[in-house]
Design a protein around this motif. Structure first.
Motif, mmCIF file in Angstrom:
data_model
loop_
_atom_site.group_PDB
_atom_site.id
_atom_site.type_symbol
_atom_site.label_atom_id
_atom_site.label_comp_id
_atom_site.label_asym_id
_atom_site.label_seq_id
_atom_site.Cartn_x
_atom_site.Cartn_y
_atom_site.Cartn_z
ATOM 1 N N PHE A 87 35.448 31.434 24.271
ATOM 2 C CA PHE A 87 34.055 31.023 24.133
ATOM 3 C C PHE A 87 33.803 30.465 22.734
ATOM 4 N N VAL A 88 34.265 31.194 21.716
ATOM 5 C CA VAL A 88 34.083 30.763 20.326
ATOM 6 C C VAL A 88 34.796 29.435 20.093
ATOM 7 N N SER A 89 36.019 29.340 20.552
ATOM 8 C CA SER A 89 36.786 28.111 20.371
ATOM 9 C C SER A 89 36.093 26.920 21.035
ATOM 10 N N ASP A 90 35.639 27.107 22.265
ATOM 11 C CA ASP A 90 34.964 26.023 22.985
ATOM 12 C C ASP A 90 33.662 25.612 22.317
ATOM 13 N N LYS A 91 32.890 26.567 21.858
ATOM 14 C CA LYS A 91 31.591 26.247 21.252
ATOM 15 C C LYS A 91 31.763 25.524 19.916
#
Length: 178
Positions: A87-91
Protein backbone atom coordinates in the motif's frame (compact mmCIF):
# COMPACT_ATOMS: atom_id res chain seq x y z
CA UNK A 1 -42.18 -18.55 -17.05
CA UNK A 2 -40.66 -16.87 -14.02
CA UNK A 3 -39.18 -13.38 -14.00
CA UNK A 4 -35.38 -13.87 -13.99
CA UNK A 5 -34.79 -11.23 -11.32
CA UNK A 6 -37.09 -12.87 -8.78
CA UNK A 7 -36.67 -15.80 -6.43
CA UNK A 8 -39.40 -18.39 -5.91
CA UNK A 9 -40.73 -16.23 -3.04
CA UNK A 10 -41.53 -13.44 -5.45
CA UNK A 11 -39.05 -11.03 -3.87
CA UNK A 12 -36.68 -9.26 -6.17
CA UNK A 13 -33.04 -9.97 -5.30
CA UNK A 14 -30.06 -7.99 -6.53
CA UNK A 15 -26.69 -9.52 -7.34
CA UNK A 16 -25.11 -8.43 -4.05
CA UNK A 17 -27.25 -10.63 -1.78
CA UNK A 18 -29.53 -7.75 -0.80
CA UNK A 19 -33.30 -7.97 -1.02
CA UNK A 20 -34.50 -5.20 -3.29
CA UNK A 21 -37.74 -4.83 -1.29
CA UNK A 22 -36.22 -4.20 2.13
CA UNK A 23 -32.54 -3.55 1.36
CA UNK A 24 -31.53 -5.57 4.44
CA UNK A 25 -28.55 -7.89 3.95
CA UNK A 26 -29.18 -11.60 4.15
CA UNK A 27 -26.92 -13.23 6.74
CA UNK A 28 -23.92 -15.01 5.24
CA UNK A 29 -22.74 -18.25 6.81
CA UNK A 30 -19.26 -18.58 8.25
CA UNK A 31 -18.17 -21.04 5.56
CA UNK A 32 -19.57 -18.83 2.80
CA UNK A 33 -17.81 -15.77 4.25
CA UNK A 34 -14.52 -17.68 4.36
CA UNK A 35 -14.95 -18.82 0.76
CA UNK A 36 -15.85 -15.34 -0.50
CA UNK A 37 -13.04 -13.59 1.38
CA UNK A 38 -10.44 -16.17 0.31
CA UNK A 39 -11.48 -15.61 -3.31
CA UNK A 40 -11.29 -11.84 -2.83
CA UNK A 41 -7.85 -12.04 -1.22
CA UNK A 42 -6.53 -14.30 -3.96
CA UNK A 43 -7.26 -11.52 -6.48
CA UNK A 44 -5.47 -8.76 -4.55
CA UNK A 45 -4.04 -7.63 -1.24
CA UNK A 46 -6.46 -6.70 1.53
CA UNK A 47 -6.00 -5.95 5.22
CA UNK A 48 -7.78 -7.45 8.21
CA UNK A 49 -9.75 -4.23 8.76
CA UNK A 50 -11.26 -4.52 5.28
CA UNK A 51 -12.15 -8.17 5.88
CA UNK A 52 -13.89 -7.38 9.17
CA UNK A 53 -15.83 -4.51 7.57
CA UNK A 54 -17.03 -6.82 4.78
CA UNK A 55 -18.16 -9.46 7.24
CA UNK A 56 -20.03 -6.85 9.30
CA UNK A 57 -21.93 -5.72 6.20
CA UNK A 58 -22.77 -9.36 5.47
CA UNK A 59 -24.19 -9.84 8.97
CA UNK A 60 -21.63 -12.41 10.14
CA UNK A 61 -21.58 -12.84 13.93
CA UNK A 62 -18.55 -11.45 15.80
CA UNK A 63 -17.30 -14.85 17.00
CA UNK A 64 -17.53 -16.18 13.45
CA UNK A 65 -15.72 -13.07 12.15
CA UNK A 66 -12.80 -13.80 14.50
CA UNK A 67 -12.64 -17.45 13.37
CA UNK A 68 -12.80 -16.54 9.67
CA UNK A 69 -10.12 -13.86 10.05
CA UNK A 70 -7.90 -16.29 11.99
CA UNK A 71 -8.21 -18.85 9.16
CA UNK A 72 -7.44 -16.20 6.53
CA UNK A 73 -4.30 -15.14 8.43
CA UNK A 74 -3.19 -18.76 9.04
CA UNK A 75 -3.54 -19.54 5.34
CA UNK A 76 -1.69 -16.30 4.47
CA UNK A 77 -4.59 -14.80 2.53
CA UNK A 78 -4.38 -11.78 4.85
CA UNK A 79 -1.09 -10.35 6.08
CA UNK A 80 -1.32 -6.79 7.39
CA UNK A 81 2.40 -6.11 7.16
CA UNK A 82 2.56 -7.33 3.56
CA UNK A 83 -0.51 -5.23 2.74
CA UNK A 84 1.02 -2.14 4.40
CA UNK A 85 4.29 -2.48 2.46
CA UNK A 86 2.48 -2.76 -0.88
CA UNK A 87 0.00 0.00 0.00
CA UNK A 88 2.78 2.43 0.98
CA UNK A 89 4.81 1.60 -2.10
CA UNK A 90 1.82 2.06 -4.43
CA UNK A 91 0.72 5.34 -2.86
CA UNK A 92 4.20 6.82 -3.15
CA UNK A 93 4.85 5.64 -6.72
CA UNK A 94 1.46 5.97 -8.35
CA UNK A 95 -0.63 8.38 -6.25
CA UNK A 96 2.39 10.54 -5.34
CA UNK A 97 1.35 10.85 -1.70
CA UNK A 98 3.49 11.91 1.23
CA UNK A 99 3.92 10.24 4.61
CA UNK A 100 1.08 12.04 6.42
CA UNK A 101 -1.56 11.20 3.81
CA UNK A 102 -0.45 7.56 3.76
CA UNK A 103 -0.59 7.44 7.58
CA UNK A 104 -4.15 8.74 7.47
CA UNK A 105 -5.18 6.22 4.81
CA UNK A 106 -3.71 3.33 6.84
CA UNK A 107 -5.49 4.63 9.95
CA UNK A 108 -8.77 4.72 7.99
CA UNK A 109 -8.21 1.06 7.07
CA UNK A 110 -7.80 0.25 10.81
CA UNK A 111 -4.19 -0.78 10.34
CA UNK A 112 -2.22 -1.50 13.52
CA UNK A 113 -0.18 1.61 14.42
CA UNK A 114 3.01 -0.38 15.06
CA UNK A 115 2.89 -2.00 11.62
CA UNK A 116 2.12 1.30 9.89
CA UNK A 117 4.91 3.15 11.70
CA UNK A 118 7.46 0.40 11.03
CA UNK A 119 6.64 0.25 7.31
CA UNK A 120 6.62 4.04 6.93
CA UNK A 121 9.93 4.35 8.79
CA UNK A 122 11.50 2.02 6.21
CA UNK A 123 10.81 4.56 3.45
CA UNK A 124 13.80 6.84 2.92
CA UNK A 125 13.34 10.63 2.70
CA UNK A 126 15.04 10.49 -0.69
CA UNK A 127 12.03 8.54 -2.02
CA UNK A 128 9.67 11.31 -0.92
CA UNK A 129 12.01 13.95 -2.36
CA UNK A 130 12.14 12.12 -5.69
CA UNK A 131 8.34 12.15 -5.87
CA UNK A 132 7.78 15.70 -4.63
CA UNK A 133 10.43 17.43 -6.74
CA UNK A 134 8.73 16.90 -10.15
CA UNK A 135 5.31 17.62 -8.63
CA UNK A 136 6.47 20.98 -7.28
CA UNK A 137 8.25 21.88 -10.52
CA UNK A 138 5.12 21.12 -12.53
CA UNK A 139 2.88 23.02 -10.10
CA UNK A 140 5.27 26.00 -10.04
CA UNK A 141 4.77 26.50 -13.77
CA UNK A 142 0.99 26.77 -13.37
CA UNK A 143 0.87 29.02 -10.28
CA UNK A 144 0.07 32.68 -10.67
CA UNK A 145 1.37 34.74 -7.77
CA UNK A 146 2.19 38.40 -7.28
CA UNK A 147 5.22 37.77 -5.09
CA UNK A 148 7.76 35.06 -4.37
CA UNK A 149 6.33 34.79 -0.84
CA UNK A 150 2.82 34.08 -2.21
CA UNK A 151 4.22 31.60 -4.76
CA UNK A 152 6.09 29.64 -2.08
CA UNK A 153 3.01 29.66 0.13
CA UNK A 154 0.89 28.17 -2.64
CA UNK A 155 3.50 25.50 -3.39
CA UNK A 156 3.75 24.59 0.30
CA UNK A 157 -0.03 24.38 0.62
CA UNK A 158 -0.15 22.11 -2.44
CA UNK A 159 2.53 19.79 -1.02
CA UNK A 160 0.88 19.71 2.41
CA UNK A 161 -2.35 18.66 0.71
CA UNK A 162 -0.48 15.74 -0.84
CA UNK A 163 0.61 14.68 2.65
CA UNK A 164 4.28 15.60 2.61
CA UNK A 165 6.00 16.71 5.81
CA UNK A 166 7.25 20.28 6.24
CA UNK A 167 10.94 19.33 6.31
CA UNK A 168 10.66 17.57 2.92
CA UNK A 169 8.61 20.46 1.50
CA UNK A 170 11.16 23.06 2.62
CA UNK A 171 13.96 21.12 0.94
CA UNK A 172 12.10 20.99 -2.37
CA UNK A 173 10.50 24.46 -2.38
CA UNK A 174 13.82 26.00 -1.42
CA UNK A 175 15.48 24.30 -4.41
CA UNK A 176 12.68 25.19 -6.84
CA UNK A 177 13.68 28.47 -8.42
CA UNK A 178 11.86 28.93 -11.75
Amino acid sequence: MKDEGRKATGRRVSGNGMKADSQRPTAVSEADALRRLAALCSRGEHCSGEMLAKMRTWGVEEEAQARVLKRLVENRFVDDERFARLFVSDKIKFSKWGRRKIEQALWAKHMDEDIARRVLDEVDDADYLAVLQPLIQQKARSIKAESEYERRGKLMKFALGRGFTMDIIRQVVGDCED
